[in-house]
Design a protein around this motif. Structure first.
Motif, mmCIF file in Angstrom:
data_model
loop_
_atom_site.group_PDB
_atom_site.id
_atom_site.type_symbol
_atom_site.label_atom_id
_atom_site.label_comp_id
_atom_site.label_asym_id
_atom_site.label_seq_id
_atom_site.Cartn_x
_atom_site.Cartn_y
_atom_site.Cartn_z
ATOM 1 N N LYS A 61 38.233 -0.823 5.160
ATOM 2 C CA LYS A 61 37.330 0.155 5.777
ATOM 3 C C LYS A 61 37.816 1.575 5.516
ATOM 4 N N GLY A 62 39.136 1.779 5.628
ATOM 5 C CA GLY A 62 39.689 3.105 5.358
ATOM 6 C C GLY A 62 39.456 3.523 3.920
ATOM 7 N N HIS A 63 39.650 2.590 2.998
ATOM 8 C CA HIS A 63 39.390 2.860 1.585
ATOM 9 C C HIS A 63 37.914 3.163 1.358
ATOM 10 N N ALA A 64 37.051 2.417 2.036
ATOM 11 C CA ALA A 64 35.610 2.628 1.893
ATOM 12 C C ALA A 64 35.214 4.024 2.375
ATOM 13 N N TRP A 65 35.786 4.452 3.502
ATOM 14 C CA TRP A 65 35.456 5.788 4.004
ATOM 15 C C TRP A 65 36.007 6.872 3.081
ATOM 16 N N THR A 66 37.161 6.629 2.506
ATOM 17 C CA THR A 66 37.703 7.585 1.527
ATOM 18 C C THR A 66 36.774 7.686 0.323
ATOM 19 N N MET A 67 36.304 6.539 -0.162
ATOM 20 C CA MET A 67 35.373 6.538 -1.295
ATOM 21 C C MET A 67 34.055 7.213 -0.923
ATOM 22 N N LEU A 68 33.618 7.046 0.321
ATOM 23 C CA LEU A 68 32.384 7.693 0.755
ATOM 24 C C LEU A 68 32.551 9.208 0.785
ATOM 25 N N LEU A 69 33.689 9.675 1.262
ATOM 26 C CA LEU A 69 33.954 11.120 1.245
ATOM 27 C C LEU A 69 33.999 11.642 -0.185
ATOM 28 N N LEU A 70 34.630 10.885 -1.064
ATOM 29 C CA LEU A 70 34.690 11.267 -2.477
ATOM 30 C C LEU A 70 33.289 11.288 -3.082
ATOM 31 N N ALA A 71 32.464 10.294 -2.734
ATOM 32 C CA ALA A 71 31.080 10.274 -3.214
ATOM 33 C C ALA A 71 30.333 11.520 -2.739
ATOM 34 N N GLY A 72 30.622 11.940 -1.512
ATOM 35 C CA GLY A 72 30.000 13.162 -0.996
ATOM 36 C C GLY A 72 30.423 14.394 -1.769
ATOM 37 N N VAL A 73 31.686 14.472 -2.125
ATOM 38 C CA VAL A 73 32.173 15.596 -2.931
ATOM 39 C C VAL A 73 31.502 15.589 -4.306
ATOM 40 N N PHE A 74 31.393 14.405 -4.908
ATOM 41 C CA PHE A 74 30.715 14.300 -6.205
ATOM 42 C C PHE A 74 29.238 14.670 -6.072
ATOM 43 N N GLU A 75 28.630 14.343 -4.935
ATOM 44 C CA GLU A 75 27.228 14.693 -4.711
ATOM 45 C C GLU A 75 27.057 16.210 -4.643
ATOM 46 N N ILE A 76 28.011 16.890 -4.039
ATOM 47 C CA ILE A 76 27.976 18.354 -4.008
ATOM 48 C C ILE A 76 28.042 18.894 -5.433
ATOM 49 N N GLY A 77 28.967 18.349 -6.231
ATOM 50 C CA GLY A 77 29.072 18.767 -7.633
ATOM 51 C C GLY A 77 27.789 18.508 -8.391
#
Length: 125
Positions: free
Chosen positions: A11-27
């Protein structure tokens, strides 16, 4: 590691990946804006790259996070980040009322995360 510990790690890894996906979405959003309808090659390539990265990271996150929650958090991060960084980097206006509603989105994302954590704790009992 116990089964419960492994679940928390996933779950922690999944939330980290979700935050990273959000950063990529901003880009991605900023790159699409800078591409001027995909007429500027550098920005267009950047948009394509960020698009692929955000979809990959989101798909990894959604293996462990419910789609509705994950998508809402991802979209919230992307929309708030694009508005804030668009204002800074692309000189786009950000009015106080827009900033207020972006803060509401941020609060909603935080509440969704807290609700997911509470549900997970209740389920592990």
């Amino acid at each position: 590691m116990t089964t419960t510990g492994a679940k928390h790690t996933r779950k922690g890894h999944a939330w980290t990946m979700l935050l990273l996906a959000g950063v990529f979405e901003i880009g991605y959003a900023l790159s699409v804006g800078g591409s001027r309808a995909f007429t500027v090659p550098g920005w267009s390539v950047s948009a394509a790259l960020f698009f692929l990265l955000t979809l990959y990271a989101l798909s990894v996150a959604l293996r462990e996070i419910d789609v509705g929650i994950g998508y809402a958090v991802w979209a919230g991060i992307g929309s708030v980040g694009a508005a804030v960084f668009g204002s800074i980097l692309l000189d786009q206006p950000l009015t106080p009322i827009q900033a207020f509603w972006l803060a509401v989105i941020i609060a909603g994302v935080i509440w969704l995360k807290l609700a997911d954590s509470t549900r997970r704790q209740a389920g592990s009992r």
